[in-house]
Design a protein around this motif. Sequence first.
Motif, PDB file in Angstrom:
ATOM      1  N   UNK A 265      21.491  42.625 -23.444  1.00  0.00           N
ATOM      2  CA  UNK A 265      22.408  41.693 -22.805  1.00  0.00           C
ATOM      3  C   UNK A 265      23.841  41.902 -23.297  1.00  0.00           C
ATOM      4  N   UNK A 266      23.997  42.276 -24.563  1.00  0.00           N
ATOM      5  CA  UNK A 266      25.334  42.599 -25.052  1.00  0.00           C
ATOM      6  C   UNK A 266      25.886  43.818 -24.319  1.00  0.00           C
ATOM      7  N   UNK A 267      25.028  44.833 -24.104  1.00  0.00           N
ATOM      8  CA  UNK A 267      25.458  46.017 -23.368  1.00  0.00           C
ATOM      9  C   UNK A 267      25.818  45.660 -21.926  1.00  0.00           C
ATOM     10  N   UNK A 268      25.003  44.778 -21.334  1.00  0.00           N
ATOM     11  CA  UNK A 268      25.287  44.357 -19.957  1.00  0.00           C
ATOM     12  C   UNK A 268      26.616  43.611 -19.882  1.00  0.00           C
ATOM     13  N   UNK A 269      26.896  42.791 -20.889  1.00  0.00           N
ATOM     14  CA  UNK A 269      28.175  42.081 -20.922  1.00  0.00           C
ATOM     15  C   UNK A 269      29.333  43.071 -21.002  1.00  0.00           C
ATOM     16  N   UNK A 270      29.152  44.144 -21.787  1.00  0.00           N
ATOM     17  CA  UNK A 270      30.188  45.165 -21.876  1.00  0.00           C
ATOM     18  C   UNK A 270      30.439  45.846 -20.542  1.00  0.00           C
ATOM     19  N   UNK A 271      29.357  46.141 -19.808  1.00  0.00           N
ATOM     20  CA  UNK A 271      29.504  46.737 -18.480  1.00  0.00           C
ATOM     21  C   UNK A 271      30.225  45.786 -17.523  1.00  0.00           C
ATOM     22  N   UNK A 272      29.941  44.493 -17.646  1.00  0.00           N
ATOM     23  CA  UNK A 272      30.632  43.511 -16.812  1.00  0.00           C
ATOM     24  C   UNK A 272      32.139  43.551 -17.075  1.00  0.00           C
ATOM     25  N   UNK A 273      32.514  43.640 -18.343  1.00  0.00           N
ATOM     26  CA  UNK A 273      33.938  43.671 -18.697  1.00  0.00           C
ATOM     27  C   UNK A 273      34.599  44.910 -18.099  1.00  0.00           C
ATOM     28  N   UNK A 274      33.938  46.069 -18.211  1.00  0.00           N
ATOM     29  CA  UNK A 274      34.484  47.296 -17.631  1.00  0.00           C
ATOM     30  C   UNK A 274      34.604  47.150 -16.113  1.00  0.00           C
ATOM     31  N   UNK A 275      33.568  46.589 -15.492  1.00  0.00           N
ATOM     32  CA  UNK A 275      33.612  46.394 -14.039  1.00  0.00           C
ATOM     33  C   UNK A 275      34.731  45.494 -13.612  1.00  0.00           C
ATOM     34  N   UNK A 276      34.964  44.432 -14.358  1.00  0.00           N
ATOM     35  CA  UNK A 276      36.069  43.513 -14.042  1.00  0.00           C
ATOM     36  C   UNK A 276      37.404  44.243 -14.135  1.00  0.00           C
ATOM     37  N   UNK A 277      37.555  45.067 -15.180  1.00  0.00           N
ATOM     38  CA  UNK A 277      38.790  45.821 -15.326  1.00  0.00           C
ATOM     39  C   UNK A 277      39.037  46.759 -14.153  1.00  0.00           C
ATOM     40  N   UNK A 278      37.976  47.411 -13.679  1.00  0.00           N
ATOM     41  CA  UNK A 278      38.115  48.304 -12.525  1.00  0.00           C
ATOM     42  C   UNK A 278      38.460  47.529 -11.255  1.00  0.00           C
ATOM     43  N   UNK A 279      37.864  46.350 -11.071  1.00  0.00           N
ATOM     44  CA  UNK A 279      38.145  45.560  -9.871  1.00  0.00           C
ATOM     45  C   UNK A 279      39.589  45.055  -9.856  1.00  0.00           C
ATOM     46  N   UNK A 280      40.155  44.877 -11.048  1.00  0.00           N
ATOM     47  CA  UNK A 280      41.543  44.394 -11.150  1.00  0.00           C
ATOM     48  C   UNK A 280      42.560  45.525 -11.150  1.00  0.00           C
ATOM     49  N   UNK A 281      42.086  46.760 -11.165  1.00  0.00           N
ATOM     50  CA  UNK A 281      42.995  47.913 -11.213  1.00  0.00           C
ATOM     51  C   UNK A 281      43.839  47.953  -9.941  1.00  0.00           C
ATOM     52  N   UNK A 282      45.110  48.189 -10.108  1.00  0.00           N
ATOM     53  CA  UNK A 282      46.014  48.325  -8.975  1.00  0.00           C
ATOM     54  C   UNK A 282      46.285  49.813  -8.738  1.00  0.00           C
ATOM     55  N   UNK A 283      45.881  50.293  -7.546  1.00  0.00           N
ATOM     56  CA  UNK A 283      46.041  51.727  -7.254  1.00  0.00           C
ATOM     57  C   UNK A 283      47.529  52.084  -7.122  1.00  0.00           C
TER      58      UNK A 283
END
Length: 283
Positions: A265-283
């Motif tokens: 679950x800690x690893x899954x939380x880390x993946x969530x954080x990375x995913x959030x960062x990618x979704x907020x990325x401005x091209x």
Amino acid sequence: MTPLVAAAVLLAAVTHASWNAIAHGIRDQLVAFTLIAGGGALIGAVAACFAPFPDAGAWPYLVASAVLHLGYQALLMRSFSLGDFGQMYPIARGTAPLLVTVLAAVFVGESLDRWQAAGVAVASAGLVGVALWGMRSAAAKPRWPALVAALATGVSIAAYTVVDGVGVRESGTPLGYIAWLMLLQGSLIPLYALYARRDGLLERLRPHARLGLLGAALSVGAYALVLWAQTRAPLAPIAALRESSIIVGAAIGAVFFKERFGTPRLAAAGLMVVGIGLMLHVS
């Protein structure tokens, strides 16, 4: 997706996991959802007196969403009554984001840029990781009826997410839409409870009234934030970000229900954080 929209959806995730934990904590699930749905209907009725009336184009979606929410609540009650909160909640929520991505592309014509698509994929991987946590152990496996109910709950979540995403944009008023949605769908379970538990329903409700009404307020607030966000960003990233509630739910399960959190679950939380960062990325 702007940081303000992301913050609103993350707040919705926390409040959503909290009301689900309240519902799970009340042993009689019909009592729990009667209080939460009925309280939501009362809040909706009050809000409807002050909010603008939704435009005509939103009403088919409101009616469809009310029906889908009823199915969702029935399936969620079933899954909570059969399995652990820490497993049923992640499975129910974790199946939705990728389904929303497909449904939004097919029915709404929304396409994601490469960063958003990567963010949804990475976040979904984290969600699936949480959903599958602990199922290697035979002792921890949910019964098949519980697993089927949780998966069906995820399908219903994806369906009402897309319906409401279109409906709230057609309504011209996110506040009016959530008010009437709560009023419509929140009345159905209490009416059923009156029929099924006509003898002694009030006595069953009274000990849990305060906690249930708190759950109702959290439920309405959580979904109001999501609906507002859906008027300002594509549906798929919002759906994925919203399901970060799974991490919150896992933490609640560990703290309040004494369920293991664990390294996966800690690893899954880390993946969530990375995913959030990618979704907020401005091209």
